[in-house]
Design an enzyme around this catalytic site. Structure first.
Site, PDB file in Angstrom:
ATOM      1  N   LEU A  24       0.816  -1.217   0.000  1.00  0.00           N
ATOM      2  CA  LEU A  24       0.000   0.000   0.000  1.00  0.00           C
ATOM      3  C   LEU A  24       0.849   1.266   0.000  1.00  0.00           C
ATOM      4  O   LEU A  24       1.809   1.376   0.761  1.00  0.00           O
ATOM      5  CB  LEU A  24      -0.916  -0.004   1.230  1.00  0.00           C
ATOM      6  CG  LEU A  24      -1.822  -1.227   1.368  1.00  0.00           C
ATOM      7  CD1 LEU A  24      -2.692  -1.102   2.614  1.00  0.00           C
ATOM      8  CD2 LEU A  24      -2.692  -1.423   0.131  1.00  0.00           C
ATOM      9  N   HIS A  74      -3.358   4.345  -2.169  1.00  0.00           N
ATOM     10  CA  HIS A  74      -4.285   3.435  -1.481  1.00  0.00           C
ATOM     11  C   HIS A  74      -4.794   4.056  -0.189  1.00  0.00           C
ATOM     12  O   HIS A  74      -5.955   3.910   0.176  1.00  0.00           O
ATOM     13  CB  HIS A  74      -3.585   2.121  -1.116  1.00  0.00           C
ATOM     14  CG  HIS A  74      -3.112   1.325  -2.287  1.00  0.00           C
ATOM     15  ND1 HIS A  74      -1.775   1.093  -2.532  1.00  0.00           N
ATOM     16  CD2 HIS A  74      -3.800   0.686  -3.260  1.00  0.00           C
ATOM     17  CE1 HIS A  74      -1.661   0.339  -3.612  1.00  0.00           C
ATOM     18  NE2 HIS A  74      -2.866   0.084  -4.078  1.00  0.00           N
ATOM     19  N   GLN A  76      -5.127 -11.773 -13.334  1.00  0.00           N
ATOM     20  CA  GLN A  76      -5.039 -10.532 -14.108  1.00  0.00           C
ATOM     21  C   GLN A  76      -3.628 -10.226 -14.602  1.00  0.00           C
ATOM     22  O   GLN A  76      -3.388  -9.171 -15.171  1.00  0.00           O
ATOM     23  CB  GLN A  76      -5.618  -9.360 -13.317  1.00  0.00           C
ATOM     24  CG  GLN A  76      -4.808  -8.931 -12.105  1.00  0.00           C
ATOM     25  CD  GLN A  76      -5.580  -7.938 -11.253  1.00  0.00           C
ATOM     26  OE1 GLN A  76      -6.518  -8.296 -10.559  1.00  0.00           O
ATOM     27  NE2 GLN A  76      -5.184  -6.675 -11.296  1.00  0.00           N
TER      28      GLN A  76
END
Ligand code: PAF
Length: 276
Positions: A24, A28, A52
């Site tokens: 993060l 974020h 993904q």
């Protein structure tokens, strides 16, 4: 997690959901802060979704630091962290596959076949598990926002999409987990991406701007200022991500640049007539 969110929903509580792949950064953190302000409960998910990533992409090199992530969650007063493992999210091979037929074959989608299929698949699962009232995404990933918008509309998810403005370093570089992979030289050149977008946006202020010319000048600026290899520079309608002929709608000017160990993206969304 599903039981927790079902209980919260039954109790009439609003749930803000911030899906992430961890490591993060301040971008974020901004999502968490906005979610914290707008909801009774906040759920953060941390999961590096293999679906993904393409075969030659940076799944192995995707940075991870769970201790740091937990401390970010703690200082932002997050109620629940959902930290599933691969065998929880994909216990068996999927029997049903999702195909993203619009908004996907341009920008990042063009050079990352299967990427948005992976994103909508994991988000479908995460929405069903976390039952968010609102889900928070960074506008830096503008194409992802557009695809999630379509996912929510097409499949009637009772979720409100919130797109949060990009958080930047002092020199304008958009915050990203991938910035850590830049060499010092690359890091010093990378803010040119944001400056190129500003230049393109300014060019659009002239009377009767010519689209190929705007793109060409943005490209030349970028080529002068950085040795990164340009993946794309595109000007499209937003959020439909269709080619534009006239300037009567909201547009996105978006750029992706390859460096040695990182591919950076950035964009600006605006109405050509309204340049504030
Ligand atoms: O933006 C990301 O980090 C990911 O694409 C998301 C939304 C968490 C899905 O894995």
């Amino acid at each position: 997690m599903q039981k927790v969110s079902a209980d919260l929903t039954r109790a009439g509580k609003s749930i803000g959901f911030v899906p992430t792949m961890g490591y993060l950064h301040e971008g974020h953190e901004r999502l968490l802060q906005v979610a914290r302000k707008e909801n009774d409960y906040v759920i953060l998910s941390i999961y590096v979704n293999p679906l993904q990533f393409g075969e030659h992409e940076d799944l192995e090199h995707y940075p991870r630091n769970i201790d740091h992530d937990l401390s970010v969650a703690k200082r932002n007063d997050i109620d629940y962290i959902f930290l599933p493992e691969n065998k929880t999210m994909y216990p068996t091979p999927l029997s049903i596959e999702m195909v993203v037929s619009k908004r996907a074959n341009v920008l990042c989608g063009r050079s990352r076949p299967g990427h948005f299929e992976g994103v909508v698949t994991i988000l479908t699962k995460l929405f069903n598990i976390c039952r968010p009232t609102k889900a928070y995404f960074g506008q830096k990933d503008a194409q992802q926002v557009a695809v999630v918008d379509a996912l929510i509309q097409d499949f009637n998810f009772p979720v409100q999409l919130v797109s949060v403005p990009t958080v930047r370093e002092k020199d304008g570089l958009a915050k990203s987990s991938r910035n850590i992979n830049l060499s010092p030289q690359e890091r010093s050149e990378a803010p040119a991406i944001q400056r190129a977008l500003q230049k393109g946006k300014t060019l659009m202020q002239t009377d009767n701007p010519d689209i190929p010319e705007v793109i060409q000048e943005t490209r030349q600026f970028l080529e002068r200022e950085t040795r990164g290899k340009i993946d794309y520079i595109e000007l499209l309608s937003y959020p439909d991500l269709e080619p534009i002929e006239t300037f009567d709608r909201q547009v996105i000017l978006a750029v992706a640049v390859y460096y040695e160990s990182a591919r950076l993206i950035d964009n600006t969304v605006f109405r050509p007539g309204d340049m504030s």
